[in-house]
Scaffold this active site. Structure first.
Site, short mmCIF file in Angstrom:
data_model
loop_
_atom_site.label_atom_id
_atom_site.label_comp_id
_atom_site.label_asym_id
_atom_site.label_seq_id
_atom_site.Cartn_x
_atom_site.Cartn_y
_atom_site.Cartn_z
N ASP A 68 46.41 44.18 39.94
CA ASP A 68 44.85 43.40 40.13
C ASP A 68 43.95 43.91 38.96
OD1 ASP A 68 45.62 42.00 42.26
OD2 ASP A 68 44.03 42.65 43.57
N ASN A 175 35.08 39.90 40.49
CA ASN A 175 35.17 40.72 41.70
C ASN A 175 33.55 41.08 42.01
OD1 ASN A 175 37.70 40.95 42.64
ND2 ASN A 175 38.00 43.07 41.80
N ASP A 176 32.91 41.87 41.17
CA ASP A 176 31.82 42.19 41.57
C ASP A 176 30.79 42.86 40.37
OD1 ASP A 176 32.89 44.91 41.17
OD2 ASP A 176 33.29 44.57 43.25
#
Length: 354
Positions: A68, A175-176
């Site tokens: 990932d 993601n963030d």
């Protein structure tokens, strides 16, 4: 689809990924398609995503070979080039990659022949009270990963800037976006605003805003909600907050999340998808928003997100739930839904074995 240029992001630390990269090169040569490695650090400092994809000839398909983390790097590049991204799996607990290493050639054939689905994933972007910078004297403290830090974020030229709305940064997060403390012995104090209204002032190790895709990453580890990647929401999660209210808050896609460093707080690092992009101090703020752009990920079939969640997180059934009977079936229904339920997104039933 028409594939003219392929860019590869390879986890060079794994022999399987390096071998699979050779397969991609061979396939590209057989089909007369340009293929080039991107996101390579051998030449020293990291480049911006736009510089990397330009150096690779602006690929229209980005293939990632790794887990990932490798996919996140590829997604950053694919978003900058408005390209498709295909994730080849080498990870252990990932949710993003699509195909196993052994199926690389078959996956490329499927993309080339148009036997694919394009799944759009929500991205985040941000503004800040000032341009983000990384002080040279603390690089060793906040250095992440094996390679050099990414360059400071640039300002988006297509947006108005200035005033109380801040500087529009050229940032893309799958993601963030995380605001985290720098000093181990001191938490950061931050006022958190959702849709322009103060939610609360937090003292915490970190505060993060995640996409649905990122809900199974850092946000999950911090106790945040698991959100379907098909949803369109922002997930705010505090990390080790020194207060009673420690829950995640799920906001609508048009409700921005603002994080303002309070007067007596220490400095905080701003990380985007795990990469430190700047340091801010008291009085500074960042605003995190849903990006108008989407990541376009290649899918070769339906993604069983909840099945993968059960498998990757090693979810087990409560003993009390099965003590008096047989376990719940993995596939409760096998027939097509009736007409009034045809609009629901249901997984395909199990394949009957002869």
């Amino acid at each position: 689809m028409t594939v003219k240029r392929v860019g590869m992001v390879v986890h060079g630390g794994h022999p399987e990924a390096v071998a699979a990269a050779g397969t991609v090169r061979e396939w590209s040569m057989e089909h007369g398609i340009a293929c080039k490695d991107i996101d390579v650090w051998n030449d020293g400092d990291r480049r911006s995503a736009h510089e990397e994809v330009a150096a690779a000839g602006d690929p229209d398909l980005v293939v990632t070979l790794g887990g990932d983390g490798t996919f996140l790097r590829g997604a950053r590049l694919a978003a900058a080039a408005d390209a498709l991204v295909l994730g080849v799996d080498l990870g252990r607990v990932g949710f993003l990659t699509e195909v196993p290493m052994t199926d690389v050639r078959a996956a490329l054939d499927a993309v080339y022949e148009g036997r694919l689905d394009v799944e759009e994933r929500m991205l985040l972007t941000m503004r800040a009270s000032r341009r983000l910078e990384i002080p040279a004297d603390i690089e060793a403290l906040i250095r992440y990963g094996r390679g050099p830090l990414l360059p400071p974020t640039s300002v988006r030229p297509d947006c108005e800037s200035g005033g109380e709305w801040g500087v529009p940064l050229d940032v893309t997060a799958l993601n963030d976006v995380v605001l985290e403390k720098l000093a181990r012995d001191r938490q950061i104090s931050v006022g958190v605003y959702i849709s322009g209204r103060l939610l609360a002032s937090y003292s915490a190790d970190a505060l993060l805003v995640a996409t649905p895709t990122g809900s199974t990453a850092y946000s999950f580890a911090a106790g945040g909600s698991v959100v379907s990647p098909r949803a369109e929401v922002l997930v705010f999660t505090p990390v080790a907050p020194h207060m009673t209210f420690n829950r995640s808050v799920v906001a609508a896609p048009d409700e921005p999340v603002g994080l303002r460093i309070l007067e007596r707080s220490g400095r905080a690092a701003v990380s985007v998808d795990g990469q430190v992009r700047g340091v801010i101090g008291p009085g500074d703020w960042i605003g995190v928003y849903a990006s108008p752009r989407k990541l376009r990920a290649v899918r070769l079939g339906p993604m069983d997100f909840y099945g993968r969640l059960r498998e990757r997180m090693n979810l087990t059934d409560a003993p009390a739930a099965v003590a008096d009977g047989t376990p719940a079936p993995l596939w409760p229904v096998s027939s097509p839904p009736p007409g009034d339920l045809a609009h629901l997104a249901m997984p395909e039933g199990p394949v009957a074995r002869p």
